[in-house]
Design a protein around this motif. Structure first.
Motif, PDB file in Angstrom:
ATOM      1  N   UNK A  23     125.254 141.696 114.086  1.00 29.43           N
ATOM      2  CA  UNK A  23     123.915 141.129 114.319  1.00 29.43           C
ATOM      3  C   UNK A  23     123.176 141.008 112.986  1.00 29.43           C
ATOM      4  N   UNK A  24     122.142 140.204 113.045  1.00 32.29           N
ATOM      5  CA  UNK A  24     121.336 139.922 111.828  1.00 32.29           C
ATOM      6  C   UNK A  24     120.416 141.102 111.598  1.00 32.29           C
ATOM      7  N   UNK A  25     120.527 141.574 110.401  1.00 34.12           N
ATOM      8  CA  UNK A  25     119.698 142.709 110.024  1.00 34.12           C
ATOM      9  C   UNK A  25     118.363 142.236 109.445  1.00 34.12           C
ATOM     10  N   UNK A  26     118.363 141.100 108.697  1.00 37.16           N
ATOM     11  CA  UNK A  26     117.147 140.510 108.130  1.00 37.16           C
ATOM     12  C   UNK A  26     117.327 138.991 108.111  1.00 37.16           C
ATOM     13  N   UNK A  27     116.208 138.241 108.167  1.00 34.28           N
ATOM     14  CA  UNK A  27     116.333 136.774 108.207  1.00 34.28           C
ATOM     15  C   UNK A  27     117.101 136.255 107.005  1.00 34.28           C
ATOM     16  N   UNK A  28     117.911 135.277 107.295  1.00 41.14           N
ATOM     17  CA  UNK A  28     118.703 134.663 106.237  1.00 41.14           C
ATOM     18  C   UNK A  28     118.054 133.308 105.883  1.00 41.14           C
TER      19      UNK A  28
END
Length: 519
Positions: A23-28
């Motif tokens: 899952x995404x940990x911080x916005x890319x």
């Protein structure tokens, strides 16, 4: 025992150890990670234990339309000369969209303008170039600045836009000539205006700017041409002033043309006319001249006889030039008009009654001529009139004297004739008449010696006179010395023949005349 080994980008993603979900940990931010690259992927390594195994994972970051088109500047300043012709082109920088694909496909739109339009050209690399096109000539004097809005819109969903403000300054060209606020100026000025008097201050305006609007003034023409000597014009201020004294009687209207020229390249000019009317002032005294003089004045001249004519004039105009004549009784040098009057407007000097002895032998009249100006100017002239008695008929008294041998004629002739008023024919008639009346017949006794014939002057002219001494036989009696003999003009060849016949009275009149006046 699942875990992820990142190559420096592990902060973007995380793995759930129990479920193994990535899952995404911080916005890319794809544009931050990959820039404008068409393909953007993040490489990850995941490890599992027992047995130990390494798996390579590639996470592709897909673009979303999260970037609006951006222009290099918010305001773009352009300078375009108003002399540029329609269809002139001016390149512009386009906008940039950090997204890729459809999200970065831009379209442009220019705000409405009657002077400009917009073109987009694509090159071989599918890169677009923007061009601002002039479709109508500019007029700086009408609109010195144009403000346009250029908008760029991308192809994303939803679409995003970016704008730039185009500020177009119109540069001046010398396309406007100076213009006076009037084409014709009508000025009225009195002729006694002093040198330096302001006639008018001209003002010409030029809608250009800079040196193109700087105006200088010059005289371009005069009617009459002598006007150039009468007026001065300030080169910079446009002030027209009197340079030399004006004279209404010499020139009363000036037509002056003035040119206003700007300092553009090439210079342009405008023109105006000054119609200057010179107004009369009462600066000329009346002039009078005796144009006709009938002298001497006979004493029997009837009332109303014109004896002199005075010509009067005044160089001024209007009331300033109207004059009247009079014989003033109150001037120190004037005397009573006596039997004379002067026409108020005609200038005729005429008698008012018959002349009398008390009027004297001459009259000296002072004629006053006065104009109607404010203040009035006047002049005087002196006219001397000589008065002469009217010719009287010759009186004869014939009677007998006691003791005489025959009839004796006693003659008393008193004759005064004005030379200018008696004709030659009249003189001849008088002489012949006197000779016939005085002839006594054959009884008359003359003194000793032959009578001397009184001859005419050798000059042969009625106007010639000389005093000569002659002895005339007039019979018995006392010698006479008051006889005046008028001889007609006769040729020299008749001095011994015809003259004796014509002047027979000269040899028969008795008496001695010491002085004879010959004409």
């Amino acid at each position: 025992m699942f875990r992820m080994v990142s190559k420096g980008r592990g902060d973007y993603f995380e793995v759930n150890l129990q479920s193994g979900v990535l899952f995404v940990n911080s916005p890319v931010d794809r544009e931050e990670v990959c820039g404008h690259s068409p393909l953007c992927a993040i490489d990850l390594e995941v490890i599992v234990d027992k047995p130990l195994r390494i798996f390579h994972v590639e996470v592709e970051i897909q673009d979303i339309n999260d970037n609006a088109p951006v222009f290099p500047v918010n305001e773009k300043y352009l300078s375009i000369a108003e002399s540029r012709l329609p269809d002139s082109r001016f390149p512009l920088e386009g906008a940039f969209d950090a997204d890729i694909g459809t999200n970065s496909l831009l379209t442009y739109k220019l705000s409405s303008s009657e002077h400009f339009t917009f073109n987009v050209k694509s090159n071989d690399d599918n890169k677009k170039s923007l061009v601002l096109v002039l479709k109508k000539s500019l007029d700086r004097e009408e609109t010195p600045e144009h403000n346009l809005l250029l908008t760029a819109t991308d192809g994303g969903k939803p679409e995003l836009t970016g704008t730039v403000q185009l500020v177009i300054t119109v540069l001046d060209a010398n396309d406007n000539a100076p213009v006076f606020n009037q084409s014709v100026y009508k000025i009225r000025l009195f002729e006694n205006a002093a040198n330096g008097t302001l006639v008018i201050k001209l003002n010409a305006t030029d809608l250009d700017e800079g040196s193109n609007k700087e105006v200088s003034y010059i005289f371009s023409s005069f009617a009459p041409p002598t006007g150039g000597d009468m007026f001065s014009l300030d080169l910079n201020t446009g002030e027209v002033r009197v340079k030399s004294g004006l004279d209404f009687e010499e020139i009363n209207v000036y037509d002056i043309q003035v040119e206003a020229k700007d300092k553009g390249n090439p210079p342009l000019s405008g023109h105006c006319n000054i119609e200057l009317e010179v107004l009369d002032v009462n600066d000329n005294t009346p002039e009078l001249v005796v144009t006709s003089l009938s002298l001497p004045v006979p004493e029997d001249a009837p009332p109303g006889t014109v004896v002199a004519l005075i010509s009067v004039s005044d160089r001024d105009s209007g009331d300033n030039g109207k004059v009247t004549c009079s014989i003033p009784p109150d001037l120190p040098e004037a005397r009573a008009a006596g039997p004379f009057r002067v026409g108020v407007y005609s200038g005729e000097i005429s008698t008012t009654r018959a002349l009398e002895e008390s009027d004297g032998p001459s009259q000296r009249l002072v004629i006053l001529v006065k104009d109607h100006g404010e203040p009035a100017l006047s002049a005087t002239a002196t006219v001397s009139l000589s008065l002469v008695e009217s010719p009287q008929a010759v009186k004869w008294d014939s009677r007998q004297r006691v003791g005489s041998e025959g009839p004796l004629v006693d003659m008393n002739v008193s004759l005064m004739i004005a030379i200018c008023s008696v004709s030659g024919l009249f003189v001849l008639v008088i002489v012949v008449y006197v000779g016939l009346r005085c002839h006594p017949g054959p009884e008359v006794m003359c003194g000793p010696g032959k009578a001397t014939v009184v001859c005419s002057s050798e000059v042969g002219s009625w106007s010639y006179s000389q005093r000569q001494s002659r002895n005339l036989c007039v019979g018995e009696g006392t010698a006479k010395n008051d006889l005046m003999v008028f001889s007609p003009n006769v040729p020299h060849f008749a001095e011994n023949g015809e003259m004796e016949k014509q002047l027979v009275m000269a040899s028969n009149v008795c008496g001695t005349v010491s002085d004879v006046l010959l004409f």
